[in-house]
Design an enzyme around this catalytic site. Structure first.
Site, PDB file in Angstrom:
ATOM      1  N   MET A  13     -10.862   7.721   6.592  1.00  0.00           N
ATOM      2  CA  MET A  13     -11.073   8.186   5.358  1.00  0.00           C
ATOM      3  C   MET A  13     -12.407   9.178   5.036  1.00  0.00           C
ATOM      4  O   MET A  13     -13.105   9.020   4.351  1.00  0.00           O
ATOM      5  CB  MET A  13     -11.601   7.195   4.446  1.00  0.00           C
ATOM      6  CG  MET A  13     -10.354   6.149   4.371  1.00  0.00           C
ATOM      7  SD  MET A  13     -10.756   4.540   3.430  1.00  0.00           S
ATOM      8  CE  MET A  13     -11.881   3.743   4.649  1.00  0.00           C
ATOM      9  N   LYS A  48      -3.326   3.433  -2.811  1.00  0.00           N
ATOM     10  CA  LYS A  48      -4.222   4.385  -3.287  1.00  0.00           C
ATOM     11  C   LYS A  48      -4.380   5.828  -2.702  1.00  0.00           C
ATOM     12  O   LYS A  48      -3.646   5.936  -1.441  1.00  0.00           O
ATOM     13  CB  LYS A  48      -5.635   3.724  -3.202  1.00  0.00           C
ATOM     14  CG  LYS A  48      -5.654   2.505  -3.809  1.00  0.00           C
ATOM     15  CD  LYS A  48      -7.169   1.680  -3.438  1.00  0.00           C
ATOM     16  CE  LYS A  48      -6.926   0.288  -4.137  1.00  0.00           C
ATOM     17  NZ  LYS A  48      -8.273  -0.499  -3.676  1.00  0.00           N
ATOM     18  N   ASP A  69       0.727  -1.163  -0.083  1.00  0.00           N
ATOM     19  CA  ASP A  69      -0.110   0.017   0.060  1.00  0.00           C
ATOM     20  C   ASP A  69       0.802   1.113  -0.027  1.00  0.00           C
ATOM     21  O   ASP A  69       2.146   1.319   0.311  1.00  0.00           O
ATOM     22  CB  ASP A  69      -1.025   0.097   1.375  1.00  0.00           C
ATOM     23  CG  ASP A  69      -2.184  -0.769   1.200  1.00  0.00           C
ATOM     24  OD1 ASP A  69      -2.411  -1.443  -0.020  1.00  0.00           O
ATOM     25  OD2 ASP A  69      -2.819  -1.152   2.234  1.00  0.00           O
TER      26      ASP A  69
END
Length: 409
Positions: free
Chosen positions: A326, A216, A194
């Protein structure tokens, strides 16, 4: 000369004579190895009685008899009486059964190594002759730290089936990666990583380890999840050990379940090393306890992608601590919906950016002001948002909060 041999005692009868401190230390090691441990002692310790009460070992409360060695694969003589230990060792020798004599290593036929386990490897250090066993333990500890650090190349050398290991690397600080995760990295032929998490550890990898970056950001997903799954399967089918190095915990908004499903569908061996989820670790490192007796007795963790769903609003209206991952872009909508649902606009909010790293920043606000404060202060992902009484600045310094609530809560 002493020969080191690994014994598989899983499910096999092992006799431990003496259920005091020394005997129980040996017994616990054997229980960890899956042995069927029988303890014999006329005056067993409380520890031995508790272990037996849980069904973890069998306890015989009487002096040892030669017949106790029947069907034993391994014997440990660990009483406080050297004469009893010598007699047990002699019985074992006459039956050609390996025996550890804890009071006189020269009289026994076996010695228990100071050992540590690292995945499918076990390190063992045995003292020879009259050597101090504490020295063996010190050497074991030093070797264990070295191996667990991830600095030893543990890649398999023989041809074998490929496998995938999902490793949770925590919120970002390499010091928070579990030892099992470091050891998994040391076995990797391929690391699929990641963007977030303890990525500085990747600098330790040998140069021939393939590193595939599938990271991402909130508005940039260059490698779709289906392609990540395909990469894991492809490399593992080539017989490689693949470590999927993920931020936080693989099963807490990490799509770990999807990756495990993909591997199992392809018939690939897959395992998971849990990580410290940022949902709890980042607030803790910022001085925010997500639960506190008498203040908040439950925690609701949600993804900001779902916005202010019913479960999140219900948690806020019932006094639970809400942790949002998030959620920076959705924070204005979430806070507006919370106020509309009757949540006190003065309820504290803490926004923790880059938690656990040198760039960590904590921004305080309330439900009523969080959207404006976040915009003014330029709060950016990755960030954890905590909403609840525990998020108040100086919460841990409040003596009232430290003493409220019943003890059995």
């Amino acid at each position: 000369m002493t020969t080191l041999v690994g014994l598989d005692l899983t499910g096999r009868r092992v006799l431990v004579v003496g259920a005091g401190v020394v005997g129980m230390r040996r017994a616990r090691r054997l229980l960890e190895d899956g042995a069927h441990v029988v303890l014999v002692d006329p005056y067993p310790s409380d520890d031995a009685r508790r272990v037996a009460s849980h069904g973890d070992a069998e306890l015989v409360e009487r002096p040892v008899e030669e017949g106790d060695l029947d069907d034993a694969w391994f014997v440990v003589a660990a009483t406080a009486d050297p004469a009893v230990n010598a007699r047990v060792a002699a019985w074992a020798a006459s039956r050609r059964t390996w025996c550890v004599n804890a009071s006189d290593r020269r009289e026994g036929t076996a010695r228990m190594a100071a050992s540590s386990t690292h995945g499918d490897l076990t390190l063992g250090v045995v003292s020879v002759g009259d050597a101090d066993p504490r020295r063996a333990a010190a050497v074991r500890d030093a070797l264990a730290v070295h191996v667990a650090s991830g600095e030893v190349d543990l890649r398999r050398r023989r041809v074998r089936r490929g496998r995938v290991v999902l490793v949770g690397s925590g919120p970002g600080d390499p010091g928070l990666v579990p030892l099992a995760g470091l050891e998994a990295l040391a076995t990797a032929d391929v690391v699929v990583t990641d963007r977030l998490g303890a990525t500085p550890l990747l600098d330790r990898l040998p140069p021939d380890v393939e590193v595939v970056n599938v990271g991402k950001s909130p508005t940039n997903h260059p490698v779709p999840q289906a392609e990540i799954n395909a990469i894991l399967v492809d490399r593992a089918l080539k017989g490689l050990t693949v470590v999927r190095f993920k931020g936080g915990d693989p099963y807490v908004f990490g799509r770990g379940g999807e990756e495990v499903h993909a591997c199992r569908r392809a018939g690939i061996e897959v395992s998971v090393v849990p990580g410290i989820t940022s949902a709890f670790s980042v607030p803790a490192l910022a001085g925010i306890p997500v639960t506190q007796r008498g203040v908040s007795t439950s925690v609701h963790v949600s993804s900001g992608h779902v916005g202010a769903d019913r479960a999140t609003l219900a948690a806020l209206t019932t006094g639970a601590t809400v942790v949002l991952l998030m959620a920076v872009s959705a924070l204005p909508d979430i806070c507006a919906a919370a106020v509309g649902a009757g949540v006190d606009p003065d309820l504290p909010v803490a926004m923790v950016e880059q938690g656990s790293t040198l760039r960590e920043r904590v921004t305080r606000a309330t439900v009523g002001t969080a959207a404006g404060v976040a915009a003014r202060e330029g709060v950016r992902p990755p960030a954890i948002v905590v909403i609840g009484a525990v998020a108040a600045e100086g919460f841990l310094d409040d003596p009232v909060c430290a003493t409220t609530g019943p003890d059995d809560e």
